[in-house]
Design a protein around this motif. Sequence first.
Motif, PDB file in Angstrom:
ATOM      1  N   LEU A  84     -11.324 -12.180  46.836  1.00 12.61           N
ATOM      2  CA  LEU A  84     -12.514 -11.821  47.561  1.00 12.61           C
ATOM      3  C   LEU A  84     -12.691 -12.497  48.877  1.00 12.61           C
ATOM      4  O   LEU A  84     -13.517 -12.079  49.585  1.00 12.61           O
ATOM      5  N   TYR A  86     -13.960 -15.698  49.279  1.00 13.88           N
ATOM      6  CA  TYR A  86     -15.211 -16.488  49.153  1.00 13.88           C
ATOM      7  C   TYR A  86     -14.897 -17.792  49.529  1.00 13.88           C
ATOM      8  O   TYR A  86     -15.419 -18.881  48.721  1.00 13.88           O
ATOM      9  N   PHE A  89     -13.655 -21.394  47.223  1.00 15.66           N
ATOM     10  CA  PHE A  89     -13.423 -20.975  45.968  1.00 15.66           C
ATOM     11  C   PHE A  89     -12.448 -19.821  45.681  1.00 15.66           C
ATOM     12  O   PHE A  89     -11.668 -20.027  44.496  1.00 15.66           O
ATOM     13  N   ARG A 133     -26.317 -10.199  43.968  1.00 15.09           N
ATOM     14  CA  ARG A 133     -24.912 -10.349  44.525  1.00 15.09           C
ATOM     15  C   ARG A 133     -23.713  -9.883  43.462  1.00 15.09           C
ATOM     16  O   ARG A 133     -22.826  -9.227  43.801  1.00 15.09           O
ATOM     17  N   CYS A 134     -23.937 -10.674  42.392  1.00 13.29           N
ATOM     18  CA  CYS A 134     -22.990 -10.423  41.266  1.00 13.29           C
ATOM     19  C   CYS A 134     -22.912  -8.912  40.844  1.00 13.29           C
ATOM     20  O   CYS A 134     -21.647  -8.317  40.478  1.00 13.29           O
ATOM     21  N   CYS A 137     -20.812  -7.364  43.758  1.00 12.25           N
ATOM     22  CA  CYS A 137     -19.314  -7.682  43.878  1.00 12.25           C
ATOM     23  C   CYS A 137     -18.588  -7.090  42.636  1.00 12.25           C
ATOM     24  O   CYS A 137     -17.639  -6.577  42.800  1.00 12.25           O
ATOM     25  N   LYS A 141     -15.392  -4.857  42.821  1.00 13.91           N
ATOM     26  CA  LYS A 141     -14.278  -5.222  41.961  1.00 13.91           C
ATOM     27  C   LYS A 141     -13.882  -4.061  41.031  1.00 13.91           C
ATOM     28  O   LYS A 141     -12.635  -3.854  41.010  1.00 13.91           O
ATOM     29  N   CYS A 227     -18.563 -20.377  41.980  1.00 16.02           N
ATOM     30  CA  CYS A 227     -18.667 -18.938  43.128  1.00 16.02           C
ATOM     31  C   CYS A 227     -19.774 -19.449  44.129  1.00 16.02           C
ATOM     32  O   CYS A 227     -20.821 -19.338  43.445  1.00 16.02           O
ATOM     33  N   TYR A 229     -21.300 -17.511  45.899  1.00 17.93           N
ATOM     34  CA  TYR A 229     -22.150 -16.352  45.917  1.00 17.93           C
ATOM     35  C   TYR A 229     -23.011 -15.874  44.571  1.00 17.93           C
ATOM     36  O   TYR A 229     -23.458 -15.078  44.431  1.00 17.93           O
ATOM     37  N   LYS A 230     -22.766 -16.896  43.547  1.00 18.51           N
ATOM     38  CA  LYS A 230     -23.257 -16.363  42.198  1.00 18.51           C
ATOM     39  C   LYS A 230     -24.767 -16.534  42.257  1.00 18.51           C
ATOM     40  O   LYS A 230     -25.554 -17.308  42.209  1.00 18.51           O
TER      41      LYS A 230
HETATM   42 FE1  SF4 Z   1     -18.622 -11.945  42.434  1.00 22.91          FE
HETATM   43 FE2  SF4 Z   1     -20.651 -13.173  40.991  1.00 22.91          FE
HETATM   44 FE3  SF4 Z   1     -18.201 -13.421  40.245  1.00 22.91          FE
HETATM   45 FE4  SF4 Z   1     -18.864 -14.688  42.511  1.00 22.91          FE
HETATM   46  S1  SF4 Z   1     -19.786 -14.887  40.296  1.00 22.91           S
HETATM   47  S2  SF4 Z   1     -16.998 -13.650  42.029  1.00 22.91           S
HETATM   48  S3  SF4 Z   1     -20.455 -12.939  43.261  1.00 22.91           S
HETATM   49  S4  SF4 Z   1     -19.584 -11.559  40.117  1.00 22.91           S
END
Ligand code: SF4
Length: 307
Positions: A84, A86, A89, A133-134, A137, A141, A227, A229-230
């Motif tokens: 991804l 990120y 991470f 964001r999750c 994302c 995915k 992560c 962006y969590k």
């Molecule tokens: Fe994606 Fe959220 Fe997992 Fe990060 S924690 S990889 S933003 S689903």
Amino acid sequence: MAKCIRCGKPASVHLEGLHFCSDCFKIHVEKEFEEGIEGHAVGSRLVNAQEKVLVAVSGGKDSMVLWYLMHKHNFNIIPVHLNLHYGFFSEKSLEVVKAFSEKIGQEVRIFSVKDDFGIDMEGVFKKAKNRPRCGVCGTIKRYLINKIALDLKVDAIATGHNLDDGASNIFKAILNWDFETLSRNSPLSPPYKDKLVKRIKPLYRLSDAELKAYADMMQIDYTSEVCPYKIGSVTLSKSKEVLNEINEEFRGIKRTFYYGYLRNRDIFKKEEAELKECKICGMPTSSEDGICSFCKLTKDIENEKEI
Ligand code: SF4
Ligand code: ZN
């Protein structure tokens, strides 16, 4: 000293009020995995030995244990990692996945959201700034893993979702009376026409704590990096916390709750509406305007009101 509930030897693993020696704990985890594959409480076997399965490996403990167990049980698998990008991470995740691939001598297919699919996740997050964001994302995915699965011509996609994920999802759905989730949440999601590949969650009978203890015991490498962006659903993480608190006091209630839902989930079943084909990519969508959420997030389109 507590004794193992299976053999009576001194116990070294203590989880949810149960005590195991290390040998019996391994047997316990593998038995739960096998029963998960057989579809206990689901009503149908998740996957057969001859089916080809894409195992989605993120580098976290659950997907790494899943890879290990499916490899150990000789399933016909293709491990796939989606990078991804990120930062640290993702670098760490990639490192763990590659190292494990070498250790067990099984090739892992690596794809990059940026280089293979031309998607800039930063740009996607900016475009969908009002959504968790999750969730965003996850949409990307799921779509890409399905696309990879179709290209690789596999019969199923296996993910590392565990008992805590399943139970907290249902708990949250009940709190919100979210019938949509209650009607279709299962460790086995059937394929849809020739567009959506069957999805399975073989670890649905194993808890977070069991998987962590097993990964550590078997020296299965995984990353614990968080992560950057969590930002997931607050209700979901709170649901997980509350369920675990109740489970502390009433041992086993988390399992009873989740297996009970699985056995009775037909009561939430509803007529599935025919899905439309996305006007841009042709994949199934329930969206009113006929553009799937992946295309809304990644394509340069004018109508962004539902993002
Ligand atoms: Fe994606 Fe959220 Fe997992 Fe990060 S924690 S990889 S933003 S689903
Ligand atoms: Zn689309």
